[in-house]
Scaffold this active site. Sequence first.
Site, PDB file in Angstrom:
ATOM      1  N   ASP A  82     -16.962  14.204 -88.655  1.00  0.00           N
ATOM      2  CA  ASP A  82     -17.096  14.078 -87.202  1.00  0.00           C
ATOM      3  C   ASP A  82     -15.810  13.569 -86.555  1.00  0.00           C
ATOM      4  OD1 ASP A  82     -19.658  15.001 -87.325  1.00  0.00           O
ATOM      5  OD2 ASP A  82     -20.621  13.079 -86.895  1.00  0.00           O
ATOM      6  N   GLY A  83     -15.139  12.630 -87.216  1.00  0.00           N
ATOM      7  CA  GLY A  83     -13.897  12.094 -86.667  1.00  0.00           C
ATOM      8  C   GLY A  83     -12.838  13.163 -86.489  1.00  0.00           C
ATOM      9  N   ASN A 150     -18.001  11.577 -77.418  1.00  0.00           N
ATOM     10  CA  ASN A 150     -19.121  10.782 -77.919  1.00  0.00           C
ATOM     11  C   ASN A 150     -19.435   9.586 -77.034  1.00  0.00           C
ATOM     12  OD1 ASN A 150     -20.059  12.195 -80.105  1.00  0.00           O
ATOM     13  ND2 ASN A 150     -19.438  10.694 -81.637  1.00  0.00           N
ATOM     14  N   GLU A 151     -18.493   8.619 -77.003  1.00  0.00           N
ATOM     15  CA  GLU A 151     -18.810   7.386 -76.299  1.00  0.00           C
ATOM     16  C   GLU A 151     -17.559   6.631 -75.898  1.00  0.00           C
ATOM     17  OE1 GLU A 151     -19.902   6.907 -79.984  1.00  0.00           O
ATOM     18  OE2 GLU A 151     -17.792   6.370 -80.116  1.00  0.00           O
TER      19      GLU A 151
END
EC number: 2.7.1.23
Length: 289
Positions: A82-83, A150-151
């Site tokens: 994901d990174g 994402n955030e």
Amino acid sequence: MCMRRFYICSQGDNLAIKRIGIASRCDRPEVLDMVREILARFSSQVQIFVSTATAEVLGIEGTPVERMRDEGVELVISVGGDGTVLRNIAKMKDPLPILGINMGTLGFLVDVEPEDAIETIEEVLYGFSYLERMRVDVFLNGEMLETATNEIAVMSAKPAKIIQFEVHVNDCLLDEMRADGVVFATPTGSTAYAMSAGGPIINPRVNAIVVVPVAPFKLSSRPWVIPADSEITVKLLEHKKDAVIAIDGQKSYRIRPEDIVKLKKSKFPARFVRISDTCFYERVQRKLS
């Protein structure tokens, strides 16, 4: 809607896709072996642009991810976890569709397992659909810093110290908090840090941002789900207590009590190649089990 579907299809037996990009982690031999396998299999069928960092390790010519759209690339294959996906998206102002090959662990943003990679890429070259996911622009004192997929996390600059801050939504006070911090997540990011902090899982079809306090001092500070088109403002309240704003866990910036942080829905969504008809709820349960 924060999730829309688009289609790119072939005509007859001809490949629909002519140019693809590859960007990967560069610190794991198995990841680089996967990149080599993709290059060996598809270089004769399509033009492949390899990211600068990956190309340097492989000893070949590279192209910055930022320039791939200008080179006519139609999708980017991200090899890693994901990174890796988040880093690749962050490099593009208007992100190209991403196909993620899962060489990591949990992998909410990478749908293709290594053993299925070659077959899946071959299918995708004949046409694919992709989903658009909302992102959030982050501003510090009126200057844009980054766009989050994402955030955005606002945390104390000193470990084990709480910070006091206000969160406003469209100039209306949402809450005044004393906490370790607060997480603002997109639906895509609701299964990441926000979920670990006790926030709800948001279906990507829900046009919203979730606000999740991290270890709040008062029990009344609870998670909120707010409309995605809201303008969110964060202000520190304590003099001489700095904080850090972290974006997708990739980049961080120090903020001071006099600083103003604003969050707004971005005009440029992330785009993810769709390779499965598995429903969102089943997919999340499978990833978490």
